[in-house]
Design a protein around this motif. Structure first.
Motif, PDB file in Angstrom:
ATOM      1  N   MET A  42       0.678  -1.290  -0.045  1.00  0.00           N
ATOM      2  CA  MET A  42      -0.155   0.049  -0.040  1.00  0.00           C
ATOM      3  C   MET A  42       0.882   1.136  -0.053  1.00  0.00           C
ATOM      4  O   MET A  42       1.736   1.398   0.771  1.00  0.00           O
ATOM      5  N   SER A  43       0.645   2.267  -0.829  1.00  0.00           N
ATOM      6  CA  SER A  43       1.367   3.498  -1.044  1.00  0.00           C
ATOM      7  C   SER A  43       0.751   4.420   0.208  1.00  0.00           C
ATOM      8  O   SER A  43      -0.322   4.589   0.267  1.00  0.00           O
ATOM      9  N   ALA A  44       1.803   5.040   0.811  1.00  0.00           N
ATOM     10  CA  ALA A  44       1.123   6.015   1.841  1.00  0.00           C
ATOM     11  C   ALA A  44       2.410   6.853   2.199  1.00  0.00           C
ATOM     12  O   ALA A  44       3.564   6.781   2.079  1.00  0.00           O
ATOM     13  N   VAL A  45       1.873   8.022   2.774  1.00  0.00           N
ATOM     14  CA  VAL A  45       2.839   9.148   3.356  1.00  0.00           C
ATOM     15  C   VAL A  45       2.874   8.735   4.816  1.00  0.00           C
ATOM     16  O   VAL A  45       1.977   8.455   5.345  1.00  0.00           O
ATOM     17  N   LEU A  46       4.360   8.391   5.190  1.00  0.00           N
ATOM     18  CA  LEU A  46       4.452   8.096   6.572  1.00  0.00           C
ATOM     19  C   LEU A  46       5.091   8.975   7.629  1.00  0.00           C
ATOM     20  O   LEU A  46       4.548   8.933   9.001  1.00  0.00           O
ATOM     21  N   PHE A  47       5.562   9.827   7.092  1.00  0.00           N
ATOM     22  CA  PHE A  47       6.292  10.914   8.158  1.00  0.00           C
ATOM     23  C   PHE A  47       6.585  12.208   7.568  1.00  0.00           C
ATOM     24  O   PHE A  47       7.086  12.156   6.175  1.00  0.00           O
ATOM     25  N   SER A  48       6.762  13.047   8.066  1.00  0.00           N
ATOM     26  CA  SER A  48       6.918  14.543   7.419  1.00  0.00           C
ATOM     27  C   SER A  48       7.561  15.323   8.918  1.00  0.00           C
ATOM     28  O   SER A  48       7.026  15.189   9.712  1.00  0.00           O
ATOM     29  N   SER A  49       8.257  16.201   8.146  1.00  0.00           N
ATOM     30  CA  SER A  49       8.832  17.125   9.113  1.00  0.00           C
ATOM     31  C   SER A  49       9.098  18.655   8.560  1.00  0.00           C
ATOM     32  O   SER A  49       9.156  18.659   7.298  1.00  0.00           O
ATOM     33  N   VAL A  50       9.358  19.577   9.210  1.00  0.00           N
ATOM     34  CA  VAL A  50       9.806  20.744   8.729  1.00  0.00           C
ATOM     35  C   VAL A  50      10.834  21.550   9.466  1.00  0.00           C
ATOM     36  O   VAL A  50      11.108  21.213  10.655  1.00  0.00           O
ATOM     37  N   VAL A  51      11.878  21.835   8.923  1.00  0.00           N
ATOM     38  CA  VAL A  51      13.157  22.361   9.646  1.00  0.00           C
ATOM     39  C   VAL A  51      13.731  23.533   8.737  1.00  0.00           C
ATOM     40  O   VAL A  51      13.184  24.078   7.890  1.00  0.00           O
ATOM     41  N   ARG A  52      14.317  24.324   9.766  1.00  0.00           N
ATOM     42  CA  ARG A  52      15.060  25.644   9.496  1.00  0.00           C
ATOM     43  C   ARG A  52      16.530  25.260   8.471  1.00  0.00           C
ATOM     44  O   ARG A  52      17.316  24.449   9.061  1.00  0.00           O
ATOM     45  N   VAL A  53      16.426  25.556   7.297  1.00  0.00           N
ATOM     46  CA  VAL A  53      17.700  24.954   6.304  1.00  0.00           C
ATOM     47  C   VAL A  53      18.882  25.784   6.874  1.00  0.00           C
ATOM     48  O   VAL A  53      19.850  25.147   6.810  1.00  0.00           O
ATOM     49  N   GLY A  54      18.930  26.867   7.489  1.00  0.00           N
ATOM     50  CA  GLY A  54      20.341  27.169   7.914  1.00  0.00           C
ATOM     51  C   GLY A  54      21.005  26.458   8.838  1.00  0.00           C
ATOM     52  O   GLY A  54      22.235  26.123   8.691  1.00  0.00           O
ATOM     53  N   ASP A  55      20.475  25.884   9.856  1.00  0.00           N
ATOM     54  CA  ASP A  55      21.018  25.173  10.920  1.00  0.00           C
ATOM     55  C   ASP A  55      20.245  23.808  11.131  1.00  0.00           C
ATOM     56  O   ASP A  55      20.927  22.951  11.891  1.00  0.00           O
ATOM     57  N   GLY A  56      19.352  23.441  10.358  1.00  0.00           N
ATOM     58  CA  GLY A  56      18.729  22.120  10.595  1.00  0.00           C
ATOM     59  C   GLY A  56      17.516  21.874  11.808  1.00  0.00           C
ATOM     60  O   GLY A  56      17.401  20.797  12.013  1.00  0.00           O
ATOM     61  N   LEU A  57      17.366  23.192  12.449  1.00  0.00           N
ATOM     62  CA  LEU A  57      16.554  23.149  13.587  1.00  0.00           C
ATOM     63  C   LEU A  57      15.272  22.538  13.166  1.00  0.00           C
ATOM     64  O   LEU A  57      14.479  23.159  12.266  1.00  0.00           O
ATOM     65  N   PRO A  58      14.721  21.378  14.035  1.00  0.00           N
ATOM     66  CA  PRO A  58      13.384  20.945  13.693  1.00  0.00           C
ATOM     67  C   PRO A  58      12.517  21.863  13.934  1.00  0.00           C
ATOM     68  O   PRO A  58      12.521  22.363  15.284  1.00  0.00           O
ATOM     69  N   LEU A  59      11.419  22.481  13.264  1.00  0.00           N
ATOM     70  CA  LEU A  59      10.445  23.519  13.672  1.00  0.00           C
ATOM     71  C   LEU A  59       9.012  22.540  14.124  1.00  0.00           C
ATOM     72  O   LEU A  59       8.425  23.021  14.735  1.00  0.00           O
ATOM     73  N   SER A  60       8.606  21.657  13.440  1.00  0.00           N
ATOM     74  CA  SER A  60       7.631  20.667  13.652  1.00  0.00           C
ATOM     75  C   SER A  60       7.744  19.307  12.944  1.00  0.00           C
ATOM     76  O   SER A  60       8.717  19.248  11.989  1.00  0.00           O
ATOM     77  N   ALA A  61       6.960  18.313  13.321  1.00  0.00           N
ATOM     78  CA  ALA A  61       6.898  16.983  12.607  1.00  0.00           C
ATOM     79  C   ALA A  61       5.706  16.375  13.008  1.00  0.00           C
ATOM     80  O   ALA A  61       4.984  16.683  13.791  1.00  0.00           O
ATOM     81  N   SER A  62       5.351  15.285  12.088  1.00  0.00           N
ATOM     82  CA  SER A  62       4.353  14.760  12.178  1.00  0.00           C
ATOM     83  C   SER A  62       4.629  13.712  13.628  1.00  0.00           C
ATOM     84  O   SER A  62       5.739  13.023  13.486  1.00  0.00           O
ATOM     85  N   THR A  63       3.496  13.279  14.242  1.00  0.00           N
ATOM     86  CA  THR A  63       3.759  12.349  15.190  1.00  0.00           C
ATOM     87  C   THR A  63       3.344  10.681  14.734  1.00  0.00           C
ATOM     88  O   THR A  63       2.421  10.677  14.090  1.00  0.00           O
ATOM     89  N   ASP A  64       4.381   9.799  14.836  1.00  0.00           N
ATOM     90  CA  ASP A  64       3.901   8.535  14.492  1.00  0.00           C
ATOM     91  C   ASP A  64       4.420   7.526  15.430  1.00  0.00           C
ATOM     92  O   ASP A  64       5.424   7.766  16.285  1.00  0.00           O
ATOM     93  N   TYR A  65       4.079   6.253  15.060  1.00  0.00           N
ATOM     94  CA  TYR A  65       4.337   5.271  16.168  1.00  0.00           C
ATOM     95  C   TYR A  65       4.885   4.163  15.535  1.00  0.00           C
ATOM     96  O   TYR A  65       4.855   2.962  15.847  1.00  0.00           O
ATOM     97  N   GLU A  66       5.394   4.152  14.139  1.00  0.00           N
ATOM     98  CA  GLU A  66       5.649   3.197  13.409  1.00  0.00           C
ATOM     99  C   GLU A  66       7.264   2.652  13.964  1.00  0.00           C
ATOM    100  O   GLU A  66       8.132   3.277  14.119  1.00  0.00           O
ATOM    101  N   GLN A  67       7.350   1.455  14.161  1.00  0.00           N
ATOM    102  CA  GLN A  67       8.671   0.676  14.630  1.00  0.00           C
ATOM    103  C   GLN A  67       9.281  -0.026  13.825  1.00  0.00           C
ATOM    104  O   GLN A  67      10.359  -0.690  14.168  1.00  0.00           O
ATOM    105  N   GLU A  68       8.897  -0.127  12.613  1.00  0.00           N
ATOM    106  CA  GLU A  68       9.640  -0.892  11.430  1.00  0.00           C
ATOM    107  C   GLU A  68      11.096  -0.440  11.248  1.00  0.00           C
ATOM    108  O   GLU A  68      11.321   0.678  11.464  1.00  0.00           O
ATOM    109  N   LYS A  69      12.000  -1.189  11.462  1.00  0.00           N
ATOM    110  CA  LYS A  69      13.577  -0.925  11.381  1.00  0.00           C
ATOM    111  C   LYS A  69      14.034  -0.182  10.291  1.00  0.00           C
ATOM    112  O   LYS A  69      14.702   0.742  10.724  1.00  0.00           O
ATOM    113  N   GLU A  70      13.443  -0.605   9.127  1.00  0.00           N
ATOM    114  CA  GLU A  70      14.244   0.155   8.098  1.00  0.00           C
ATOM    115  C   GLU A  70      13.586   1.471   7.862  1.00  0.00           C
ATOM    116  O   GLU A  70      14.094   2.503   7.505  1.00  0.00           O
TER     117      GLU A  70
END
Length: 303
Positions: free
Chosen positions: A1-29
């Motif tokens: 099944m095709s799906a969007v699994l995770f997403s995040s928003v970061v600041r380009v200059g220093d990579g500071l994470p600004l926001s992200a989706s909460t998920d509980y996927e534990q699959e190793k890969e």
């Protein structure tokens, strides 16, 4: 099944994470792919503004604009056009929701975690393609991707990001410096004119110092070097202002330091006011370089 699994928003200059989706996927890969995404987020300034990385069962797609990067992990069979439509929606909503000054001044990770609500709603919509058919125009994105396809990151690129290799960086490193910068302001124009004036004065005094040196052996050749170094520093600051390069701010501070040192050495050739003028112009130019940020691809709001 095709799906969007995770997403995040970061600041380009220093990579500071600004926001992200909460998920509980534990699959190793998937967890490994998210770790790769985290490494990429710290190096977005080195990449073009639209990229794709194929990582086994998953794809990582990201875009950047106006100093903010938008990243997502999806299954490898998820349509490319939908992936970038998803990121485009996040980009438009984030830009209109948050003030750029607030984004630049953020110091804590996930300062805009409330944006996760919009990410989750959008992710649910894009994981149900039937509901999207009448809500988004895929034709525009398909045309844009065909005319300007995303840069395909390779395993070598990923190793370079993670510090395992440095040779592959040259493949994409040259793309980032072509990035556009924010429009020039009036104070910036004034600072450029003054910087060129200081560079011209240093050059003229350097030529006169060479003439004096030829006529009088007692003259100090180091004065010639100091004048020409001051000229080079002023011109280099103008170059940094007009053209994007990595570590622009640090380079501009180094150029300012060179201007200060050369003027300190020339204290016998100039009065205090002249020295203060050259240093003040250098500092003003450094400030303008710092304020003129890279400009990503401006979003199209169909206005």
């Amino acid at each position: 099944m095709s799906a969007v699994l995770f997403s995040s928003v970061v600041r380009v200059g220093d990579g500071l994470p600004l926001s992200a989706s909460t998920d509980y996927e534990q699959e190793k890969e998937l967890q490994e792919t998210k770790r790769n995404l985290k490494g990429l987020s710290k190096k977005l300034g080195q990449f073009p503004d639209r990229c794709t990385l194929k990582a086994g069962l998953y794809n990582v797609n990201f875009t950047s604009a106006l100093g903010v990067g938008y990243l997502m992990v999806c299954t490898s069979n998820y349509p490319n056009v939908l992936a970038f439509c998803f990121l485009d929606e996040l980009q438009k909503e984030f830009i209109v929701t948050y003030d750029p000054k607030r984004i630049r001044s953020a110091v804590r990770p996930y300062s805009f975690i409330e944006f996760d609500t919009f990410i989750q709603k959008t992710k649910q919509r894009y994981n149900s393609p039937r509901s999207l058919s009448t809500k988004i125009n895929l034709a525009d994105m398909q045309t844009e991707i065909r005319l300007r396809p995303p840069y395909q990151l390779s395993a070598e690129d990923l190793q370079a990001v993670n510090g395992s290799s440095t040779r592959s960086a040259s493949k994409y490193k040259g793309i980032a410096p072509s990035q556009m910068l924010e429009p020039v302001t009036l104070p910036a124009i004034v600072s450029c004119v003054l910087s060129l004036l200081c560079g011209g004065l240093n050059l003229l005094r350097g030529v006169h110092a060479i003439e004096s040196l030829l006529q009088n052996d007692d003259e100090d050749f180091n004065y010639v070097i100091a004048f020409f170094l001051g000229t080079a520093a002023c011109l280099y600051q103008c170059f940094l202002f007009f053209y994007f390069s990595l570590w622009r701010s640090i380079k501009s501070f180094l150029a300012l330091a060179l201007i200060c040192l050369s003027n300190v050495y020339l204290y016998e050739q100039r009065n205090v006011w002249q020295i203060l003028f050259h240093v003040a112009v250098g500092a003003f130019m450094t400030l303008q370089i710092k304020l003129r940020q890279p400009l990503g691809k401006a979003p199209d709001y169909n206005v």
